[in-house]
Design a protein around this motif. Sequence first.
Motif, PDB file in Angstrom:
ATOM      1  N   GLN A 233       0.842  -1.194   0.000  1.00 12.36           N
ATOM      2  CA  GLN A 233       0.000   0.000   0.000  1.00 12.36           C
ATOM      3  C   GLN A 233       0.877   1.243   0.000  1.00 12.36           C
ATOM      4  OE1 GLN A 233      -2.441  -0.371   3.548  1.00 12.36           O
ATOM      5  NE2 GLN A 233      -4.010  -1.543   2.461  1.00 12.36           N
ATOM      6  N   VAL A 234       0.475   2.242  -0.770  1.00  8.07           N
ATOM      7  CA  VAL A 234       1.266   3.461  -0.887  1.00  8.07           C
ATOM      8  C   VAL A 234       0.328   4.610  -1.220  1.00  8.07           C
ATOM      9  CG1 VAL A 234       1.734   3.142  -3.358  1.00  8.07           C
ATOM     10  CG2 VAL A 234       3.386   4.419  -1.946  1.00  8.07           C
ATOM     11  N   GLY A 235       0.720   5.818  -0.826  1.00  9.33           N
ATOM     12  CA  GLY A 235      -0.046   7.001  -1.180  1.00  9.33           C
ATOM     13  C   GLY A 235       0.473   7.629  -2.457  1.00  9.33           C
ATOM     14  N   SER A 236      -0.402   8.285  -3.193  1.00 10.72           N
ATOM     15  CA  SER A 236       0.043   8.912  -4.448  1.00 10.72           C
ATOM     16  C   SER A 236       0.789  10.221  -4.207  1.00 10.72           C
ATOM     17  CB  SER A 236      -1.154   9.156  -5.377  1.00 10.72           C
ATOM     18  OG  SER A 236      -1.977  10.195  -4.884  1.00 10.72           O
ATOM     19  N   HIS A 237       0.737  10.739  -2.978  1.00  7.27           N
ATOM     20  CA  HIS A 237       1.434  11.980  -2.652  1.00  7.27           C
ATOM     21  C   HIS A 237       2.693  11.701  -1.842  1.00  7.27           C
ATOM     22  CE1 HIS A 237      -1.871  15.269  -3.318  1.00  7.27           C
ATOM     23  NE2 HIS A 237      -1.680  14.495  -4.384  1.00  7.27           N
ATOM     24  N   GLU A 238       3.482  10.733  -2.284  1.00  7.74           N
ATOM     25  CA  GLU A 238       4.745  10.488  -1.583  1.00  7.74           C
ATOM     26  C   GLU A 238       5.843  10.147  -2.577  1.00  7.74           C
ATOM     27  OE1 GLU A 238       5.198   6.849   0.774  1.00  7.74           O
ATOM     28  OE2 GLU A 238       3.060   6.492   0.516  1.00  7.74           O
ATOM     29  N   ILE A 239       7.048  10.549  -2.214  1.00  8.73           N
ATOM     30  CA  ILE A 239       8.175  10.343  -3.121  1.00  8.73           C
ATOM     31  C   ILE A 239       8.539   8.870  -3.255  1.00  8.73           C
ATOM     32  CG2 ILE A 239       9.128  12.651  -2.779  1.00  8.73           C
ATOM     33  CD1 ILE A 239      11.221  11.423  -0.917  1.00  8.73           C
ATOM     34  N   LEU A 240       8.027   8.019  -2.365  1.00  8.30           N
ATOM     35  CA  LEU A 240       8.299   6.585  -2.447  1.00  8.30           C
ATOM     36  C   LEU A 240       7.245   5.831  -3.268  1.00  8.30           C
ATOM     37  CD1 LEU A 240       9.627   5.716   1.129  1.00  8.30           C
ATOM     38  CD2 LEU A 240      10.903   6.243  -0.960  1.00  8.30           C
ATOM     39  N   LEU A 241       6.399   6.556  -3.974  1.00  8.75           N
ATOM     40  CA  LEU A 241       5.392   5.901  -4.811  1.00  8.75           C
ATOM     41  C   LEU A 241       6.047   4.901  -5.763  1.00  8.75           C
ATOM     42  CD1 LEU A 241       2.548   5.549  -6.019  1.00  8.75           C
ATOM     43  CD2 LEU A 241       3.000   7.583  -7.421  1.00  8.75           C
ATOM     44  N   ASP A 242       7.114   5.288  -6.424  1.00 10.86           N
ATOM     45  CA  ASP A 242       7.748   4.400  -7.394  1.00 10.86           C
ATOM     46  C   ASP A 242       8.440   3.211  -6.736  1.00 10.86           C
ATOM     47  OD1 ASP A 242       6.860   5.741  -9.569  1.00 10.86           O
ATOM     48  OD2 ASP A 242       8.813   6.485 -10.241  1.00 10.86           O
ATOM     49  N   ASP A 243       8.865   3.350  -5.481  1.00  9.27           N
ATOM     50  CA  ASP A 243       9.417   2.190  -4.782  1.00  9.27           C
ATOM     51  C   ASP A 243       8.369   1.094  -4.695  1.00  9.27           C
ATOM     52  OD1 ASP A 243      11.385   4.181  -4.210  1.00  9.27           O
ATOM     53  OD2 ASP A 243      12.010   3.026  -2.454  1.00  9.27           O
ATOM     54  N   ALA A 244       7.153   1.485  -4.325  1.00 10.32           N
ATOM     55  CA  ALA A 244       6.072   0.513  -4.194  1.00 10.32           C
ATOM     56  C   ALA A 244       5.687  -0.075  -5.542  1.00 10.32           C
ATOM     57  CB  ALA A 244       4.862   1.173  -3.538  1.00 10.32           C
ATOM     58  N   VAL A 245       5.553   0.775  -6.540  1.00 12.81           N
ATOM     59  CA  VAL A 245       5.129   0.317  -7.864  1.00 12.81           C
ATOM     60  C   VAL A 245       6.174  -0.628  -8.464  1.00 12.81           C
ATOM     61  CG1 VAL A 245       4.623   1.057 -10.210  1.00 12.81           C
ATOM     62  CG2 VAL A 245       3.690   2.347  -8.276  1.00 12.81           C
ATOM     63  N   ARG A 246       7.443  -0.260  -8.368  1.00 12.03           N
ATOM     64  CA  ARG A 246       8.500  -1.101  -8.944  1.00 12.03           C
ATOM     65  C   ARG A 246       8.663  -2.406  -8.171  1.00 12.03           C
ATOM     66  NH1 ARG A 246      13.645   2.277  -8.946  1.00 12.03           N
ATOM     67  NH2 ARG A 246      12.612   3.263  -7.183  1.00 12.03           N
ATOM     68  N   LEU A 247       8.515  -2.349  -6.852  1.00 14.62           N
ATOM     69  CA  LEU A 247       8.608  -3.577  -6.070  1.00 14.62           C
ATOM     70  C   LEU A 247       7.485  -4.536  -6.441  1.00 14.62           C
ATOM     71  CD1 LEU A 247      10.246  -4.951  -3.781  1.00 14.62           C
ATOM     72  CD2 LEU A 247       8.543  -4.020  -2.182  1.00 14.62           C
ATOM     73  N   ALA A 248       6.281  -4.008  -6.590  1.00 14.28           N
ATOM     74  CA  ALA A 248       5.151  -4.850  -6.998  1.00 14.28           C
ATOM     75  C   ALA A 248       5.375  -5.431  -8.387  1.00 14.28           C
ATOM     76  CB  ALA A 248       3.858  -4.040  -6.953  1.00 14.28           C
ATOM     77  N   SER A 249       5.903  -4.625  -9.294  1.00 12.50           N
ATOM     78  CA  SER A 249       6.159  -5.098 -10.654  1.00 12.50           C
ATOM     79  C   SER A 249       7.192  -6.215 -10.667  1.00 12.50           C
ATOM     80  CB  SER A 249       6.623  -3.926 -11.524  1.00 12.50           C
ATOM     81  OG  SER A 249       6.951  -4.356 -12.825  1.00 12.50           O
ATOM     82  N   ARG A 250       8.263  -6.050  -9.900  1.00 14.75           N
ATOM     83  CA  ARG A 250       9.299  -7.077  -9.861  1.00 14.75           C
ATOM     84  C   ARG A 250       8.781  -8.355  -9.199  1.00 14.75           C
ATOM     85  NH1 ARG A 250      14.219  -6.557 -11.326  1.00 14.75           N
ATOM     86  NH2 ARG A 250      14.924  -8.138  -9.814  1.00 14.75           N
ATOM     87  N   ALA A 251       7.945  -8.197  -8.190  1.00 17.09           N
ATOM     88  CA  ALA A 251       7.360  -9.369  -7.550  1.00 17.09           C
ATOM     89  C   ALA A 251       6.456 -10.119  -8.532  1.00 17.09           C
ATOM     90  CB  ALA A 251       6.576  -8.966  -6.306  1.00 17.09           C
ATOM     91  N   ALA A 252       5.640  -9.373  -9.258  1.00 16.90           N
ATOM     92  CA  ALA A 252       4.760 -10.008 -10.243  1.00 16.90           C
ATOM     93  C   ALA A 252       5.565 -10.721 -11.323  1.00 16.90           C
ATOM     94  CB  ALA A 252       3.843  -8.960 -10.868  1.00 16.90           C
ATOM     95  N   ALA A 253       6.653 -10.102 -11.765  1.00 19.90           N
ATOM     96  CA  ALA A 253       7.496 -10.727 -12.788  1.00 19.90           C
ATOM     97  C   ALA A 253       8.151 -12.006 -12.281  1.00 19.90           C
ATOM     98  CB  ALA A 253       8.569  -9.747 -13.254  1.00 19.90           C
TER      99      ALA A 253
END
Length: 297
Positions: A233-253
Amino acid sequence: MSQQQRQALDDLLRHGPLDVGGDVTEQRAVFHDMIASIPLPADVSAKPGELGGVPVVTVQTPENDPSVVVLYFHGGAYALGSASDSVGLAADVSRRVGARVVSVDYRLAPEHSFPAALDDAVAAYRALLDEDVPSSKIAFVGESAGGGLVAATLVALKDTDLPQPASAALFSPWADLTVSGASATTKAALDPALTPEALRRRALDYLGERDTATPLASPIFADLTGLPPLLIQVGSHEILLDDAVRLASRAAAADVAVELQVWPEVPHVFQGFAAVLDDADRALNAAAAFLKRAWAD
């Protein structure tokens, strides 16, 4: 109502005294005072102890199921915070999940650099298993740096004789200590709590001369194959948004069952503000449902 709540929380954080990248001694005191100013509900029990030689705080609320345990990792950029400071959010998780929460007081930088926190996390988990709690009845939960530490610990477990826990929930994980995600720039003006400069300073404290892309410090660069189901879970108003998105993408891959929830217009670790933010209340309910599903499987 949610929009008003989001704005009020943004104003609170933007004008608050905490500077994540500031002097460690001063900011630890500020962090503690901020947390201590919020009283715990009378029915929350927080008992200090240790697991595998690592200090912990066991948090319980009424009607906990003794057969299930959440191993919890607090935030603070690897330099701030403590298990006792995490009790408020840990208790909220405990109440919603119906489990006791064991919050790990892992060693902090700069006094204790990488991999001290990781070693403490693995040691605490090993000790919990040694207490005859089945891995299938344990979940990991972490916030911010604690979320990154959850992912790193799961990766580290692959090189041990220990099984994976049933699942893990990561709240606004700091999973890339290179601070190279695009959102470090594109969300900088919107984030009321964190700055790229503050994170880079804390990464230096934690890693010293080591490469910030070290997989067990920055798990977005790790092989995530074999990890248990993840909720991020991540908020759209945080600089770590891409950390969450990329981690989820790598996990899915890597064929990991992963759910990514991006909550609009909310800040870093917004789940800690469920008393004043409806989105946080809903997010914690979603996390509780995810963890309970994994235990039921």
